[in-house]
Scaffold this motif. Sequence first.
Motif, mmCIF file in Angstrom:
data_model
loop_
_atom_site.group_PDB
_atom_site.id
_atom_site.type_symbol
_atom_site.label_atom_id
_atom_site.label_comp_id
_atom_site.label_asym_id
_atom_site.label_seq_id
_atom_site.Cartn_x
_atom_site.Cartn_y
_atom_site.Cartn_z
ATOM 1 N N ARG A 19 -9.541 1.457 24.433
ATOM 2 C CA ARG A 19 -10.838 0.993 25.026
ATOM 3 C C ARG A 19 -11.669 2.327 25.817
ATOM 4 N NH1 ARG A 19 -12.230 -3.958 29.314
ATOM 5 N NH2 ARG A 19 -11.624 -2.361 30.842
ATOM 6 N N LEU A 20 -12.933 2.391 25.381
ATOM 7 C CA LEU A 20 -13.746 3.168 25.997
ATOM 8 C C LEU A 20 -14.735 2.587 27.059
ATOM 9 C CD1 LEU A 20 -15.002 5.502 22.871
ATOM 10 C CD2 LEU A 20 -13.137 5.839 24.189
ATOM 11 N N SER A 21 -14.804 3.111 28.047
ATOM 12 C CA SER A 21 -15.689 2.568 29.142
ATOM 13 C C SER A 21 -17.016 3.659 29.453
ATOM 14 C CB SER A 21 -14.916 2.606 30.603
ATOM 15 O OG SER A 21 -13.934 1.478 30.293
ATOM 16 N N CYS A 22 -17.937 3.202 29.919
ATOM 17 C CA CYS A 22 -19.268 4.003 30.071
ATOM 18 C C CYS A 22 -19.813 3.337 31.406
ATOM 19 C CB CYS A 22 -20.349 4.036 29.050
ATOM 20 S SG CYS A 22 -21.682 4.776 29.551
ATOM 21 N N ALA A 23 -19.674 4.171 32.638
ATOM 22 C CA ALA A 23 -20.139 3.666 33.853
ATOM 23 C C ALA A 23 -21.693 4.182 33.725
ATOM 24 C CB ALA A 23 -19.406 3.904 34.821
ATOM 25 N N ALA A 24 -22.449 3.451 34.553
ATOM 26 C CA ALA A 24 -24.048 3.839 34.552
ATOM 27 C C ALA A 24 -24.459 3.847 35.937
ATOM 28 C CB ALA A 24 -24.975 2.812 33.764
ATOM 29 N N SER A 25 -25.124 4.711 36.259
ATOM 30 C CA SER A 25 -25.780 4.675 37.865
ATOM 31 C C SER A 25 -27.024 5.277 37.697
ATOM 32 C CB SER A 25 -24.553 5.656 38.656
ATOM 33 O OG SER A 25 -24.703 6.998 38.208
ATOM 34 N N GLY A 26 -27.737 5.115 38.937
ATOM 35 C CA GLY A 26 -28.987 5.840 38.962
ATOM 36 C C GLY A 26 -30.274 5.134 38.637
#
Length: 120
Positions: A19-26
């Motif tokens: 399972r890949l995760s991608c955390a976003a910010s900004g």
Amino acid sequence: QVQLVESGGGLVHPGGSLRLSCAASGSIFSIYAMGWYRQAPGKQRELVAAITTGGSTNYADSVKGRFTISRDNAKNTVYLQMNSLKPEDTAVYYCNAGTYYGGSYFPGHWGQGTHVTVSS
């Protein structure tokens, strides 16, 4: 401007799962459609899966029935569940924050990528 950080890549045997995760910010995560791309050695980058702001999904034929994209707007995160992995899934996987227009996904901001290797 949105920043994207992928995680969850690694080495897995054929038939296994990651399972890949991608955390976003900004920026405001929920306004973006999100996509997962991959690029294998010597090949062009290709769109694997995408999800709209409303949660509708689309997949490349090569991964349909095996991969699932999902998003959690409360956590500013998009996921790619990959099952029944094959050696041909080996690639660098990139998260993307983009837009949908006319039924097509248009890439915008990129993450740095995470390596997935499927090998016995």
